[in-house]
Design an enzyme around this catalytic site. Structure first.
Site, PDB file in Angstrom:
ATOM      1  N   GLU A   1       0.807  -1.222   0.000  1.00  7.66           N
ATOM      2  CA  GLU A   1       0.000   0.000   0.000  1.00  7.66           C
ATOM      3  C   GLU A   1       0.842   1.276   0.000  1.00  7.66           C
ATOM      4  O   GLU A   1       0.839   2.033   0.982  1.00  7.66           O
ATOM      5  CB  GLU A   1      -0.971   0.008   1.180  1.00  7.66           C
TER       6      GLU A   1
ATOM      7  N   GLU B   1      -6.815  -7.583  -0.621  1.00  9.41           N
ATOM      8  CA  GLU B   1      -7.348  -7.658   0.742  1.00  9.41           C
ATOM      9  C   GLU B   1      -8.836  -7.333   0.700  1.00  9.41           C
ATOM     10  O   GLU B   1      -9.219  -6.222   0.336  1.00  9.41           O
ATOM     11  CB  GLU B   1      -6.639  -6.643   1.651  1.00  9.41           C
TER      12      GLU B   1
HETATM   13  C1  GAL Z   1      -4.639  -2.480   4.864  1.00 12.77           C
HETATM   14  C2  GAL Z   1      -3.240  -3.042   5.050  1.00 12.77           C
HETATM   15  C3  GAL Z   1      -3.240  -4.292   5.905  1.00 12.77           C
HETATM   16  C4  GAL Z   1      -4.110  -4.098   7.102  1.00 12.77           C
HETATM   17  C5  GAL Z   1      -5.487  -3.754   6.669  1.00 12.77           C
HETATM   18  C6  GAL Z   1      -6.462  -3.598   7.803  1.00 12.77           C
HETATM   19  O1  GAL Z   1      -4.600  -1.109   4.646  1.00 12.77           O
HETATM   20  O2  GAL Z   1      -2.637  -3.323   3.823  1.00 12.77           O
HETATM   21  O3  GAL Z   1      -1.932  -4.587   6.290  1.00 12.77           O
HETATM   22  O4  GAL Z   1      -3.566  -3.093   7.890  1.00 12.77           O
HETATM   23  O5  GAL Z   1      -5.457  -2.545   5.969  1.00 12.77           O
HETATM   24  O6  GAL Z   1      -7.754  -3.279   7.352  1.00 12.77           O
END
Ligand code: GAL
Length: 645
Positions: A144, A315
């Site tokens: 990110e 994610e």
């Molecule tokens: C994203 C990140 C992850 C985790 C997640 C939590 O922004 O890539 O590592 O922190 O959010 O929602």
């Protein structure tokens, strides 16, 4: 393409004895990909030069032999503590001049050459060790970029690099002074070494200076990423990916995407409702546990463009998150809905964050597919259902849409630099156009502003595109599409000044912007026969026919042949009317979507997506609350319905 499921996993968080069981359970749930490694630098190299990678060898072996394909992350988003001792000046510096300390993550400045070398070094170590590993089937660079407001850094390293960037861009200081209009307020420089970063000035810095710094900062991300991709390319043929975010526009994702094979993004629909969207209380309450009906889709379409057709969800929110001001649980069905919606937009993989909720650290209240004590969380059942539906679907195909929106990161930087009105925001404007197209049941493509290939489109919208190159309009015309420009399209040059030719300066369209005004909330101006213009209003003149006017008779949408110009920030009602006019002119078949029901074509499949908690009806078809129906013509191929679960 056959869409698949994945999950993010942190072997370093769990006892080694647990890995095998976890991997088996993932496979049993229908998961085929697992992402690991992106935060594990301190475990890979606990002290400078002391490599400990055997645990990672074994983790990859365990996951791979269970039948999972591994996405391996380079760990550069979390430099270990010893790194800061070694390079104390590698920390990013905020606009107030404070270094951003160790103790969380992303604590580095993109311009720090020492850190860039360290990042190259660790990337080379993992690339050489795992580049040919049969189980490592893809790589993620860092994590990110830009998260936690880390693209812009006002460090000494950034200052030195910015001076060099300017010297390269402008050649000599006189050219820079001229380009930036530095005669204004006696801001002329006599050498590139005089240049400072545009923070801590007494009042607003020169917008040309700020825009140059924004472009420079974006280029620094591109270079940082490229250092890693070059090393990875030399060691592996696997796909290279980065995981981008929702509504983070601080660097040009299209530029980073040029060096990668696949774009991916991290989708947290319930979190976004609070910290990334302008929503009414009523809207937020209605979709509190479902997420906004267009926010995810917009990013799916954006990242499909960034990935040149290839994209993933790296994610996917699996349950309540921890980081928004309020963190409700998704309604039953939503995890499945979000996943299948991504598939409808062409995702190759939907990967959940994370396998098991962490019992320690900052994210201990962030749900996973399993609870911290290893029981199944609700998200896991939904993921398994999605896996079954994907098996049922088999091969799917995304086709080009008939309508496109041009997207341009530098426009966001420009309008952030001088919004002129507190509520004018580039993303907000583009998103309002996108929403309106979706309310009309249209599938939408997003196109890089640098593209000149619009073949196959019937209509192309370019709202708020700061600098308009005539070649863009010509390319849209050549494709036989209707170009819908404005508001604020073509308003400034690349160096942030008003074009000498006036604005918007669209070839073969006699429309001029004579004056711009911005409006506070609740002071919108009514459009004749319905809707209003909020926030931003341009006074238009010229001989082009008026297609829509304000109640006082002043033109707000003007068009000549295949070129239209919109002179204001339309509200939803006005946008709906504009979209209907576009559809009529361009020959687009619309289908008005009730409430939070949305539709997306996936090849010859029609996917109906219901963001309402209640069942919705479209013609004869009923779609369960938080449910999805996938059909070919009238034949239902698959559906997800958790309303009675
Ligand atoms: C994203 C990140 C992850 C985790 C997640 C939590 O922004 O890539 O590592 O922190 O959010 O929602």
């Amino acid at each position: 393409m056959k869409p698949e499921l994945g999950v993010c996993y942190y072997p370093e968080h769990w006892a080694e004895a647990q890995w095998k069981e976890d991997a088996a359970k993932m496979v049993q749930s229908g998961i085929t990909w697992v992402r690991i490694g992106e935060f594990a630098w301190s475990r890979m190299e606990p002290a400078p030069g002391q490599l400990e990678l055997e645990w990672l060898d074994r983790a990859i072996e365990v996951l791979g032999t269970a039948g999972l394909k591994v996405v391996l992350g380079t760990p550069t988003t979390t430099p270990p503590r010893w790194m800061i001792a070694k390079h104390p000046d590698m920390l990013a510096v905020d606009a107030e001049g404070n270094p951003r300390k160790f103790g969380s993550r992303r604590h580095y400045c993109f311009s720090h050459e020492g850190y860039r070398d360290e990042s190259a070094r660790i990337t080379k170590i993992v690339a050489q060790r795992y580049g040919q590993n049969p189980y490592v089937a893809a790589w993620q660079t860092d994590n990110e970029y830009g998260c936690h407001d880390t693209t812009l850094s006002y460090s000494d390293a950034a200052k030195v690099a910015f001076r060099a960037w300017c010297a390269k861009r402008y050649g000599d200081i006189a050219t820079l002074n001229e380009a930036w209009g530095n005669v204004f307020w006696s801001m002329a420089y006599s050498s590139f070494d005089d240049l400072e970063l545009p923070n801590l000035t007494v009042t607003e810095p020169n917008p040309a200076h700020v825009l140059a710094f924004r472009k420079f900062s974006s280029d620094q991300v591109v270079v940082f990423n490229r250092v890693q991709t070059e090393i990875l390319r030399a060691n592996t043929d696997a796909d290279l990916i980065h995981n981008y975010m929702g509504r983070i526009l601080d660097f040009d994702h299209f530029d980073v995407g040029e060096d990668l094979d696949v774009a991916s993004w991290d989708s947290y629909p319930l979190g976004f409702m609070w910290d990334r969207m302008e929503l009414s209380d009523a809207h937020r309450a209605r979709y509190l546990r479902q997420g906004d009906p267009d926010m995810q889709a917009f990013h799916h379409d954006l990242y499909r463009a960034v990935g040149k057709g290839r994209w993933w969800i790296m994610e996917q929110q699996p349950g309540p998150v921890n980081w928004a001001p309020y963190n409700p649980a998704p309604l039953p069905g939503m995890v499945a809905l979000w996943s299948l919606e991504a598939v409808a937009h062409g995702a190759e993989v939907v990967s959940y964050f994370r396998w098991r909720q962490a019992p320690f650290g900052q994210e201990q209240h962030h749900a996973g597919l399993q609870t911290p004590d290893g029981r199944d969380a609700p998200g896991l059942g939904e993921a398994s259902k999605v896996a079954q539906i994907l098996t049922q679907l088999g091969e799917v195909q995304t086709l080009q849409s008939e309508v496109a929106i041009v997207f341009d990161y530098p426009s966001d930087w420009a309008w952030n630099t001088q919004p002129q009105g507190a509520d004018f925001n580039y993303f907000r404007l583009v998103f309002s156009a996108y929403r309106a197209l979706r309310r009309a049941g249209l599938s939408v493509d997003i196109v890089n502003s640098k593209s000149r290939d619009f073949s196959g489109y019937k209509a192309v919208l370019a709202p708020g595109l700061a600098t308009l190159e005539p070649s863009l309009v010509e390319a849209i015309s050549q494709a036989g599409a209707l170009a819908v420009l404005g508001p604020r399209t073509g308003a400034i040059t690349e160096e942030f000044s008003i074009p000498q030719s006036g604005r918007p300066s669209v070839p073969h369209l006699d429309v001029m912007v004579d004056l711009v005004e911005t409006l506070p909330p609740n002071a919108g101006r009514a459009v004749k026969d319905g809707g209003k213009v909020d926030f931003w209003l341009e006074k238009l003149s010229g001989s082009a026919p008026v297609l829509l006017a304000l109640e006082d008779g002043s033109p707000v949408l003007m068009g000549q042949g295949d070129r239209w110009y919109l002179g204001g920030f339309a509200d939803d009602t006005a946008w709906d009317r504009i979209v209907m006019k576009i559809a009529l002119q361009a020959g687009l078949a619309t289908c008005v979507m009730p409430g939070g029901l949305r539709r997306r074509m996936l090849g010859d499949l029609e996917v109906l997506i219901n963001y309402e908690a209640e069942p919705m009806q479209l013609g004869e078809q009923q779609i369960a609350g938080c449910g999805i129906v996938i059909r070919r013509g009238d034949e239902v191929i698959a559906e997800s319905d958790f309303s009675t679960a």
